[in-house]
Design an enzyme around this catalytic site. Structure first.
Site, mmCIF file in Angstrom:
data_model
loop_
_atom_site.group_PDB
_atom_site.id
_atom_site.type_symbol
_atom_site.label_atom_id
_atom_site.label_comp_id
_atom_site.label_asym_id
_atom_site.label_seq_id
_atom_site.Cartn_x
_atom_site.Cartn_y
_atom_site.Cartn_z
ATOM 1 N N CYS A 2 0.856 -1.192 0.000
ATOM 2 C CA CYS A 2 0.000 0.000 0.000
ATOM 3 C C CYS A 2 0.890 1.239 0.000
ATOM 4 O O CYS A 2 2.091 1.161 0.226
ATOM 5 C CB CYS A 2 -0.860 0.023 1.247
ATOM 6 N N ARG A 27 1.452 1.709 -6.006
ATOM 7 C CA ARG A 27 1.663 0.769 -4.901
ATOM 8 C C ARG A 27 0.387 0.027 -4.534
ATOM 9 O O ARG A 27 0.442 -0.988 -3.837
ATOM 10 C CB ARG A 27 2.186 1.507 -3.671
ATOM 11 N N TRP A 74 -3.712 -1.834 -1.283
ATOM 12 C CA TRP A 74 -3.630 -3.091 -2.025
ATOM 13 C C TRP A 74 -4.083 -4.147 -1.021
ATOM 14 O O TRP A 74 -3.377 -4.449 -0.062
ATOM 15 C CB TRP A 74 -2.192 -3.347 -2.478
ATOM 16 N N ASN A 100 0.845 0.339 5.957
ATOM 17 C CA ASN A 100 1.303 -0.571 4.911
ATOM 18 C C ASN A 100 2.047 -1.702 5.590
ATOM 19 O O ASN A 100 2.922 -1.455 6.423
ATOM 20 C CB ASN A 100 2.236 0.165 3.937
ATOM 21 N N GLY A 101 1.701 -2.946 5.249
ATOM 22 C CA GLY A 101 2.351 -4.095 5.871
ATOM 23 C C GLY A 101 1.294 -5.082 6.325
ATOM 24 O O GLY A 101 0.137 -4.996 5.923
ATOM 25 N N GLU A 483 10.920 -13.361 -19.580
ATOM 26 C CA GLU A 483 10.589 -11.961 -19.289
ATOM 27 C C GLU A 483 9.519 -11.438 -20.253
ATOM 28 O O GLU A 483 8.603 -10.723 -19.843
ATOM 29 C CB GLU A 483 11.872 -11.114 -19.355
ATOM 30 N N LYS A 487 5.914 -10.017 -19.057
ATOM 31 C CA LYS A 487 5.392 -8.687 -19.416
ATOM 32 C C LYS A 487 3.999 -8.829 -20.002
ATOM 33 O O LYS A 487 3.087 -8.098 -19.659
ATOM 34 C CB LYS A 487 6.287 -7.981 -20.451
ATOM 35 N N GLU A 490 1.337 -9.806 -17.368
ATOM 36 C CA GLU A 490 1.096 -8.735 -16.382
ATOM 37 C C GLU A 490 0.174 -7.645 -16.918
ATOM 38 O O GLU A 490 -0.712 -7.186 -16.223
ATOM 39 C CB GLU A 490 2.419 -8.038 -16.028
ATOM 40 N N HIS A 506 9.320 -31.865 -25.194
ATOM 41 C CA HIS A 506 9.015 -32.527 -23.915
ATOM 42 C C HIS A 506 7.656 -32.111 -23.376
ATOM 43 O O HIS A 506 7.371 -32.307 -22.206
ATOM 44 C CB HIS A 506 10.124 -32.208 -22.903
ATOM 45 N N LYS A 607 3.373 -2.417 -7.274
ATOM 46 C CA LYS A 607 4.746 -2.240 -7.730
ATOM 47 C C LYS A 607 5.750 -2.892 -6.790
ATOM 48 O O LYS A 607 6.732 -3.473 -7.215
ATOM 49 C CB LYS A 607 5.022 -0.738 -7.867
HETATM 50 O O1 M6R Z 1 11.392 -4.422 -6.717
HETATM 51 P P1 M6R Z 1 11.858 -5.786 -7.141
HETATM 52 O O2 M6R Z 1 12.744 -5.752 -8.318
HETATM 53 O O3 M6R Z 1 12.442 -6.595 -6.016
HETATM 54 O O4 M6R Z 1 10.521 -6.519 -7.579
HETATM 55 C C1 M6R Z 1 10.530 -7.846 -7.973
HETATM 56 C C2 M6R Z 1 9.229 -8.212 -8.648
HETATM 57 O O5 M6R Z 1 8.155 -7.996 -7.783
HETATM 58 C C3 M6R Z 1 9.002 -7.390 -9.920
HETATM 59 O O6 M6R Z 1 10.025 -7.548 -10.835
HETATM 60 C C4 M6R Z 1 7.678 -7.799 -10.593
HETATM 61 O O7 M6R Z 1 7.762 -9.111 -11.069
HETATM 62 C C5 M6R Z 1 7.334 -6.824 -11.698
HETATM 63 N N1 M6R Z 1 5.945 -6.505 -11.645
HETATM 64 C C6 M6R Z 1 7.682 -7.344 -13.041
HETATM 65 O O8 M6R Z 1 7.266 -6.525 -14.076
#
Ligand code: M6R
Length: 612
Positions: A2, A27, A74, A100-101, A483, A487, A490, A506, A607
């Site tokens: 959050c 966040r 969040w 937050n937490g 990756e 992307k 997400e 496989h 994030k």
């Molecule tokens: O802040 P960080 O790099 O530790 O975050 C790691 C992952 O949470 C972050 O890369 C996440 O997978 C992203 N949303 C990827 O786009």
């Protein structure tokens, strides 16, 4: 996950808080709320959904006051709802809290408080906090500060808290354990925030609160102490980036802006770390001798940063000869890894606040290992808990889907690998210079790919509607495939899977039909991998898969196989993932755009993953 903000000064707080929340919305965006104090009375507004809903509500029902706290949520405990939105209040409404937490022992605390006559209006873990403070005051705590201290001592878990007391209107309080919190310093006004971008347009200096610390913040000063009441001398830090770094700068989204920033960031990393005579400086205190004796590296990270770790393993092993392992931090922390104290642990993190990565660092420290982070955020927990940091320095990354942090992490590992290879004598000075010459071509090559965005858009739009897609790559570009798929899922919410192309027979080959887009990363390489990749592509073609190929300039053979070809400049194999991923970022971007998703704030994601 959050976002928390707070303000105390002589301006109207509501607008400042909403503005801060806007900048923190990456966040969390399930609901938002603020509480403002005026004339000894707290008034508040909260609303479900995006911040715009709260803004509309505040237009109709304004709140006034020159101090206040705000929150963007969040959801963890309790679904997104009006009742579960922050701020939360004590029974009498005189204490207001944003958090937050996760308060792990909230259920027990809630039972105890219920027995004492407290009633709760939400399902959240947070709501116990204002009630505990209220109870501490009833039980005789001498001041709000003491009541807060008593409360903090009862909490287990993680928190960044902002607290407003009706009975102490000239102060806002905050506290931190395991979740990031900064205090921004202004002229006759001060702020709290989860993250610098929330208040970057208002401050140039900040105090990074440490775990186990709390602060009383007034318009004209800040007092820090530990949860046990011992005074702490604050360390004031200059904020290194500018307000514009956290703005859209004319782009339709932060993600598109951040994709475009990559070539400049990579160039400036090269300028910063490589001197004119070709000497690499990794910017840490770890000595060349340390790297000469090193025989094992363990890389831990999550999400996109994990893919950077996978790339790093291939590069480091190939160039330095050191044995390198890489693991997801969330797995590493719960397995029984056989790590000796001589192993160098490299946590990789954009935010520097990822809970699993931090837990892995703490475990490794317990085994006596040295920790060298690759991280983007100065003052973050990962940086503070590591012995050394290679900073990626790519400025604030606001789009939830990581782009520029990834290519900066790749660049960091390219430089680190070459540095270690040279100090250990695995590569001669001349060979390192040859590698550096090729690495210097990467920013322009990536720029070239980004300039092809209109072409990539056509392909992204053409294939955006399927239920799924498959990404294939080999060796250095296997992490690129993972990756690219990450992307895509997400931001477009399309199921996407990354695979090592050699694994096709496989299992995944069963998926291939005329409806499945198969994104094949097949840039020309100097080894046998290209030929193998070509065979895999033929197998997809034979089964009528929809091939989208990422190929090197001059590759006429592959271009014949499909209309959907993204041609990228040919660079050295080892560095091709830094260029190729640009095409995949844009492909995902335009597929998501065609699907009409909220690209910067995809559903369910935040994030910074500060809880497990
Ligand atoms: O802040 P960080 O790099 O530790 O975050 C790691 C992952 O949470 C972050 O890369 C996440 O997978 C992203 N949303 C990827 O786009």
């Amino acid at each position: 996950m959050c976002g928390v903000v707070g303000y105390i000064g002589n301006k109207e707080a509501a607008q400042i808080l909403v503005d801060g929340l806007q900048r923190l919305e990456y966040r969390g965006y399930d609901s938002a709320g603020i509480a403002v104090l005026d004339d000894g009375k707290i008034s508040s507004g909260k609303e479900m959904g995006r911040l715009a809903n709260l803004e509309r509500k505040l237009e109709k029902n304004p709140v006034s006051g020159t101090r206040g706290i705000g929150h963007t949520r969040w959801a963890t405990h309790g679904a997104p709802s009006q009742a579960n939105s922050h701020p939360h209040f004590s029974s009498d409404g005189a204490i207001s809290v944003v958090h937050n937490g996760i308060i792990e022992n909230y259920a027990d605390l809630r039972d105890e408080l219920s027995e004492q006559g407290h009633t709760f209006l939400s399902e959240t873990d947070t709501e116990v906090v204002p009630h505990l403070i209220e109870q501490a005051l009833k039980d005789g705590a001498a001041s709000p500060a003491e009541a807060l201290r008593c409360t903090l001592q009862k909490l287990r878990g993680a928190y960044a808290l902002g607290v407003l007391f009706q009975c102490e209107p000239d102060t806002i309080y905050c506290a931190r354990l395991g979740s990031p919190l900064i205090i921004g310093l202004g002229e006759n006004e001060n702020f709290i925030a989860s993250d610098v971008p929330a208040i970057i347009n208002r401050i140039s200096e900040a105090i990074y609160l440490n775990d186990g610390e709390m602060a009383a913040i007034r318009a004209d000063g800040v007092e820090l102490c530990t949860v046990d009441g011992a005074a702490v001398i604050p360390e004031v830090k200059k904020i290194e980036f500018k307000a514009e770094d956290a703005e859209h700068a004319g782009f339709e989204t932060f993600m598109l802006k951040e994709i475009h920033e990559q070539p400049r960031i990579l160039r400036s990393m090269l300028e910063k770390h490589v001197s004119s005579d070709g000497t690499i400086d990794i910017g840490t205190d770890l000595s060349p001798d340390y790297f000469r004796k090193l025989n094992r590296i363990m890389i831990v990270s999550c999400g996109t940063a994990y893919h950077a770790g996978m790339y790093a393993k291939l590069l480091l092993e190939n160039l330095t000869g050191i044995a390198v392992e890489t693991d997801l931090a969330s797995e590493f922390r719960y397995r029984d890894p056989k790590i000796d104290p001589g192993t160098l642990i490299i946590p990789v993190s954009q935010s520097g606040e990822t809970a699993d990565t931090l837990a892995s660092i703490r475990m490794a420290k317990g085994w006596g290992c040295k920790i060298m982070a690759v991280c983007n955020v100065e003052g973050s927990s990962v940086v503070r808990e590591s012995d050394a940091t290679f900073f990626t320095n790519c400025g604030p990354e606001i789009g939830v889907a990581s782009t520029k942090a990834y290519t900066a992490q790749q660049m960091a590992f390219a430089l680190l690998s070459l540095y270690i290879a040279e100090v250990r004598g695995n590569l001669s000075r001349e060979r390192v210079q040859a590698y550096l010459k090729d690495l210097n071509e990467v920013p322009d090559a990536l720029h070239y790919v980004i300039q092809k965005k209109a072409e990539i858009q056509v392909i992204g739009e053409k294939h955006h509607d399927g239920p799924s897609s498959l990404y294939l790559g080999r060796r250095y570009n296997f992490p690129t495939a993972l990756e690219g798929a990450l992307k895509n899922k997400e931001i477009s919410y399309q199921h996407a899977e990354g695979y090592a192309a050699g694994e096709m027979k496989h299992g995944p080959i069963a998926l291939i039909n005329e409806a499945l887009p198969v994104i094949c990363i097949c840039t020309k390489t100097a080894d046998e991998v290209y030929e193998k990749m070509l065979s895999n592509i033929k197998e997809v073609e034979a089964r009528s898969g929809r091939i989208i190929a990422i190929v090197s300039e001059g590759d006429t053979e592959l271009s014949k196989l499909t209309d959907d070809v993204i041609v990228v400049p040919a660079v050295r194999d080892e560095f091709s993932p830094i260029v190729n991923v640009g095409a995949l970022q844009l492909l995902a971007y335009y597929a998501a755009r065609a699907r009409g998703t909220d690209i910067d704030k995809p559903r369910n994601l935040a994030k910074s993953v500060t809880v497990e």
